[in-house]
Design an enzyme around this catalytic site. Structure first.
Site, PDB file in Angstrom:
ATOM      1  N   ARG A 171     -34.005   0.465  12.656  1.00 41.62           N
ATOM      2  CA  ARG A 171     -34.747   1.602  12.871  1.00 41.62           C
ATOM      3  C   ARG A 171     -34.743   2.465  11.635  1.00 41.62           C
ATOM      4  NH1 ARG A 171     -35.160  -1.401  16.165  1.00 41.62           N
ATOM      5  NH2 ARG A 171     -35.132  -1.054  18.268  1.00 41.62           N
ATOM      6  N   SER A 219     -36.400   5.729  23.229  1.00 42.13           N
ATOM      7  CA  SER A 219     -35.052   6.053  22.885  1.00 42.13           C
ATOM      8  C   SER A 219     -34.832   7.421  21.955  1.00 42.13           C
ATOM      9  CB  SER A 219     -34.309   5.061  22.277  1.00 42.13           C
ATOM     10  OG  SER A 219     -34.121   3.905  23.261  1.00 42.13           O
ATOM     11  N   GLU A 289     -32.969   8.825  16.711  1.00 43.02           N
ATOM     12  CA  GLU A 289     -34.043   8.084  16.160  1.00 43.02           C
ATOM     13  C   GLU A 289     -35.261   8.676  16.280  1.00 43.02           C
ATOM     14  OE1 GLU A 289     -33.946   4.051  18.547  1.00 43.02           O
ATOM     15  OE2 GLU A 289     -36.168   4.063  18.113  1.00 43.02           O
TER      16      GLU A 289
END
Ligand SMILES: Cc1cc2nc3c(=O)[nH]c(=O)nc-3n(C[C@H](O)[C@H](O)[C@H](O)COP(=O)(O)OP(=O)(O)OC[C@H]3O[C@@H](n4cnc5c(N)ncnc54)[C@H](O)[C@@H]3O)c2cc1C
Length: 297
Positions: A171, A219, A289
């Site tokens: 990520r 998320s 994130e």
């Protein structure tokens, strides 16, 4: 100045645009200028005509950003109306433009018997966003498939870069210079077909585990090494915990839900509270994130 630019590019530009219309949380103050070009030519002309010192923020489908309540200064450029093509360029290579939705790529691959691309089907963002985030699921990540990217800089210069020009991790993608993605070249082959059964199976798994009918950003935190952010948040007793109209999902603790009327401040405070609770209980500092951008009101 922004009003004048909005008038000059009136078909594609708006002044004081509520970013809540462009984010999956349905939250965010206004951007000074919102530009949604219809072609590369328009984009290059726009970039070469505006004041080069104006701050530029690029967005895809707004499914991984929290825009603060005070909005975004300068120009927001959106890929919502252009860069929509997927073109076969050689035996196993496809040019996928940045404005293509991840789900459209998954469906294109299923229709054409190529892959592996089922993992894209549940990611509600664009390919440009997926390249920036190295979005992934079910053991696969976007950059696993990428060979080369086409990028543009703030002056409107377009160039091609090999995958090796980027530092790529979970990520996280580090760029060699300030750039935005126009397209990428992806390796997709008939040896790893994306089937209808794959898509249905992954969709069902998401329906079982994620609050898909709510306003969320997926998320909120990255999984720390060897652990799951959702499990740590749940074990900190935070499922259902609320600040204002933002709550930790009862279904998946790594999702924050806008229950209706939540502000960016509610969400940011909930993110801070969650980090602190997990740090105190497990001595683990969760890393967001989602990208938090813009100004507080
Ligand atoms: C219900 C739900 C489920 C999700 N599931 C997943 C999942 O399984 N896996 C996963 O990884 N993510 C998931 N996400 C998060 C999100 O969809 C991905 O991160 C997606 O890749 C973001 O794409 P976007 O177009 O929405 O990007 P945005 O949110 O618009 O932008 C994200 C970042 O990318 C930058 N950006 C966007 N386009 C470009 C471009 N063309 N060039 C340069 N920079 C650009 C923006 O500036 C910003 O920094 C989920 C989100 C939701 C709401």
């Amino acid at each position: 100045m922004f009003k004048e630019i909005a008038q000059q590019f009136e078909d594609d530009c708006s002044y004081d645009e509520p970013m809540s219309k462009h984010t999956s949380w349905g939250i965010g103050g206004c951007s000074d200028l919102f530009y949604s070009p219809k072609s590369r030519k328009d984009l290059v002309y726009f970039l070469s005509s505006i004041d080069p010192t104006l701050p530029i923020t690029w967005i895809g489908r707004g499914t991984n950003i929290l825009v603060r309540d005070g909005g975004i200064r300068g120009v927001v450029i959106s890929t919502k109306s252009f860069l929509k093509e997927i073109i076969k360029t050689s035996e196993h290579l496809y040019k996928v433009e940045a404005g293509v939705a991840c789900v459209e790529l998954a469906l294109f691959c299923q229709k054409n018997g190529i892959g592996p691309a089922a993992f894209f089907s549940g990611i509600p963002g664009s390919i440009g966003g997926a390249l920036t985030m190295n979005a992934g699921s079910f053991g696969m990540e976007t950059w696993d498939l990428v060979k080369e990217v086409e990028v543009i800089n703030e002056k409107g210069d377009i160039s091609f870069l090999e995958k090796e020009s980027f530092d790529i991790a979970y990520r996280t993608v580090t760029f060699p210079f300030r750039l935005w993605f126009l397209s990428c070249s992806m390796s997709l082959s008939s040896d790893e077909q994306t089937t209808k059964d794959n898509l249905i199976e992954l969709r069902n798994q998401r329906i079982r585990t994620q609050p898909l009918s709510e306003d969320t950003c997926g998320s909120v935190f990255k999984n720390p090494p060897g652990n799951y952010a959702g499990a740590l948040i749940e074990r900190s007793g935070l499922k259902g915990f609320k600040i204002g109209s933002a709550s930790i999902s009862e279904q998946h603790a790594n999702f924050i839900v806008n229950e209706g009327g939540a502000t960016a401040r509610d969400i940011e405070n909930l993110i801070k509270h969650t980090r602190q609770a997990v740090r105190e209980k497990f001595d683990i500092d969760l890393q967001p994130e989602v990208r938090i951008i813009g100004e507080a009101s």
